[in-house]
Scaffold this motif. Sequence first.
Motif, PDB file in Angstrom:
ATOM      1  N   HIS A   1      50.803  11.448   8.349  1.00  0.00           N
ATOM      2  CA  HIS A   1      50.526  12.931   8.125  1.00  0.00           C
ATOM      3  C   HIS A   1      49.917  13.289   9.436  1.00  0.00           C
ATOM      4  N   GLY A   2      49.100  12.354  10.253  1.00  0.00           N
ATOM      5  CA  GLY A   2      48.115  13.106  11.172  1.00  0.00           C
ATOM      6  C   GLY A   2      48.861  13.628  12.921  1.00  0.00           C
ATOM      7  N   ARG A   3      50.424  13.266  13.138  1.00  0.00           N
ATOM      8  CA  ARG A   3      51.383  14.273  14.251  1.00  0.00           C
ATOM      9  C   ARG A   3      51.221  15.369  13.458  1.00  0.00           C
ATOM     10  N   LEU A   4      52.018  15.486  12.428  1.00  0.00           N
ATOM     11  CA  LEU A   4      51.609  16.730  11.885  1.00  0.00           C
ATOM     12  C   LEU A   4      50.285  17.886  12.058  1.00  0.00           C
ATOM     13  N   LEU A   5      49.675  17.686  11.492  1.00  0.00           N
ATOM     14  CA  LEU A   5      48.559  17.643  11.785  1.00  0.00           C
ATOM     15  C   LEU A   5      47.835  18.451  13.059  1.00  0.00           C
TER      16      LEU A   5
ATOM     17  N   LEU B   1      46.732  -9.024   0.669  1.00  0.00           N
ATOM     18  CA  LEU B   1      45.634  -8.423   1.074  1.00  0.00           C
ATOM     19  C   LEU B   1      46.564  -7.067   1.466  1.00  0.00           C
ATOM     20  N   PHE B   2      47.686  -8.355   2.318  1.00  0.00           N
ATOM     21  CA  PHE B   2      48.609  -6.739   2.858  1.00  0.00           C
ATOM     22  C   PHE B   2      49.425  -6.027   2.780  1.00  0.00           C
ATOM     23  N   ILE B   3      49.786  -6.558   0.335  1.00  0.00           N
ATOM     24  CA  ILE B   3      50.619  -6.044  -0.244  1.00  0.00           C
ATOM     25  C   ILE B   3      49.885  -4.988  -0.134  1.00  0.00           C
ATOM     26  N   SER B   4      48.347  -5.249  -0.905  1.00  0.00           N
ATOM     27  CA  SER B   4      47.839  -4.172  -1.506  1.00  0.00           C
ATOM     28  C   SER B   4      47.597  -2.944  -0.375  1.00  0.00           C
ATOM     29  N   LEU B   5      46.770  -3.222   0.505  1.00  0.00           N
ATOM     30  CA  LEU B   5      47.266  -2.513   1.997  1.00  0.00           C
ATOM     31  C   LEU B   5      48.371  -1.251   2.280  1.00  0.00           C
ATOM     32  N   VAL B   6      49.621  -1.711   2.144  1.00  0.00           N
ATOM     33  CA  VAL B   6      50.742  -0.833   1.771  1.00  0.00           C
ATOM     34  C   VAL B   6      50.870  -0.297   0.568  1.00  0.00           C
ATOM     35  N   LEU B   7      50.667  -1.171  -0.226  1.00  0.00           N
ATOM     36  CA  LEU B   7      50.646  -0.104  -1.388  1.00  0.00           C
ATOM     37  C   LEU B   7      49.763   1.078  -1.659  1.00  0.00           C
ATOM     38  N   GLY B   8      48.363   1.017  -1.242  1.00  0.00           N
ATOM     39  CA  GLY B   8      47.306   1.657  -0.817  1.00  0.00           C
ATOM     40  C   GLY B   8      47.744   2.953  -0.402  1.00  0.00           C
ATOM     41  N   GLN B   9      48.625   2.549   1.415  1.00  0.00           N
ATOM     42  CA  GLN B   9      49.108   3.444   1.930  1.00  0.00           C
ATOM     43  C   GLN B   9      50.176   4.252   1.194  1.00  0.00           C
ATOM     44  N   SER B  10      51.135   3.830   0.613  1.00  0.00           N
ATOM     45  CA  SER B  10      52.107   4.385   0.009  1.00  0.00           C
ATOM     46  C   SER B  10      51.496   5.210  -1.092  1.00  0.00           C
ATOM     47  N   ALA B  11      50.554   4.796  -1.913  1.00  0.00           N
ATOM     48  CA  ALA B  11      50.081   6.104  -2.867  1.00  0.00           C
ATOM     49  C   ALA B  11      49.204   6.318  -2.202  1.00  0.00           C
ATOM     50  N   GLY B  12      48.425   6.339  -0.947  1.00  0.00           N
ATOM     51  CA  GLY B  12      47.382   7.923   0.034  1.00  0.00           C
ATOM     52  C   GLY B  12      48.647   8.449   0.462  1.00  0.00           C
ATOM     53  N   SER B  13      49.306   8.526   1.553  1.00  0.00           N
ATOM     54  CA  SER B  13      50.283   9.103   1.891  1.00  0.00           C
ATOM     55  C   SER B  13      50.751  10.385   1.331  1.00  0.00           C
TER      56      SER B  13
ATOM     57  N   ALA C   1      44.990  22.451  -0.732  1.00  0.00           N
ATOM     58  CA  ALA C   1      44.103  22.632   0.071  1.00  0.00           C
ATOM     59  C   ALA C   1      44.020  23.104   0.848  1.00  0.00           C
ATOM     60  N   GLY C   2      45.255  22.816   2.172  1.00  0.00           N
ATOM     61  CA  GLY C   2      45.466  22.294   3.609  1.00  0.00           C
ATOM     62  C   GLY C   2      45.151  21.296   4.074  1.00  0.00           C
ATOM     63  N   PHE C   3      45.152  21.113   5.356  1.00  0.00           N
ATOM     64  CA  PHE C   3      45.654  19.947   6.012  1.00  0.00           C
ATOM     65  C   PHE C   3      43.664  19.161   6.409  1.00  0.00           C
ATOM     66  N   GLY C   4      43.030  20.880   6.777  1.00  0.00           N
ATOM     67  CA  GLY C   4      41.830  19.656   7.041  1.00  0.00           C
ATOM     68  C   GLY C   4      40.762  19.531   5.637  1.00  0.00           C
ATOM     69  N   SER C   5      40.754  19.988   4.378  1.00  0.00           N
ATOM     70  CA  SER C   5      40.836  19.708   2.938  1.00  0.00           C
ATOM     71  C   SER C   5      40.927  18.250   2.458  1.00  0.00           C
ATOM     72  N   ALA C   6      42.214  18.033   3.542  1.00  0.00           N
ATOM     73  CA  ALA C   6      43.047  16.977   2.720  1.00  0.00           C
ATOM     74  C   ALA C   6      42.883  16.211   3.483  1.00  0.00           C
TER      75      ALA C   6
END
Length: 399
Positions: free
Chosen positions: A244-248, A350-362, A372-377
Amino acid sequence: MKRTLQSIDAPATPLFAAGAVALIAATYGLARLGYGLFLPAFSAAFALSPAVGGLLASGTSVLYCAAALAGFRYAPTRPRLMTLLAGTTAALGSAGIASAPGTAFFAGSVLIAGLGAGFASPALVELVQRNVGSGKQKKFQSVVNSGTGFGVVAAGTLALAAGSSWRLAWGLIAVITLAAMIAVLRADTSASTSISGGDGGRGSGGGSGAASDAQAHAVSLRKLRRPIAAAFIFGAGSAAVWVHGRLLLQEQGGMPTAATAAAWVALGLGGGAAVLTAPWLARHAVGTTWRVTVLAVAAATGTFAVAPDIVILSFAASALFGLAYTSATSVLIIWASQVSASSAAGTSVLFISLVLGQSAGSALTGALIEAAGFGSAFVAAAACTAGALGFAPRRGEPR
């Protein structure tokens, strides 16, 4: 694993070093992460809705994990095969994107291209161990891993330069990927210096050998519990910037599309500059390097939240994020090599865990943006990233 002393101590050739960095750049920075940078052009060409674009991104993450699982199983004994799969899938997928006549063909090509990164990391971790002297392996692993940053720079530059000629850009990505794969396979000396048969690896052994391998992997997985948790939480927090960084920067900071692409070039330059941190990562304990790099990623994410309209700060935050993120993933590789029976298998986990975390985090960050908006997120994402510090190695654990 039976190899001659010459194969263990011989320095890696320049061709192997360049090929390994280029293959990570091609499979990660171009074939996988390049999808997001070219998404506006793809959406216009194939009438992709945001939902379909997001589903494709999720699909590449799922297939990445599948490829990394294959790496967990086969990279310790057949790294050349995994390298071949890494280059072939990324190149075929990229060529398919370049020539796609319709949406279905395009979607399938995107998914195939994303497989390459999952095969590449465990394969190259193992090949580095086979081609580089033991005293230089930690530094060399970090150097190879910095290829992601160079790939992001190349992807951002192509996105800016290609414009509507994105098909030509993706045809070039396919060629670069194949060239990098061929360079690695030609420069690898482990197969020719191996005493035992197979892909430069272990013999199959008998039943007791298989039982010993299973027991060793079970012990390794127990030792990997803390880095698995650390990688997942770090991935969840870092997803905000990646997805979401570029969209922000565009919606909250008011930057034009070309400027946000330039910010991603700065991010990639930061990632490429992570090669300069390799000696520092090799000299210091994992606990120290993990804390420093994670805090830097959290700080960069927080800067995105509070100053998206200040161009200098946004570009600086992008560069810092690329530098710290790439260095943190190098720490994960070093961490895996110190607590796992197989560095390649441990890196896969570890990289599988990293990517799974990114999937959940996105997904969670997207929901927070709407609520709540970009700032809070992004503040929440920075706090989540910092939460990975709680799983740093305890005192007395690996150096």
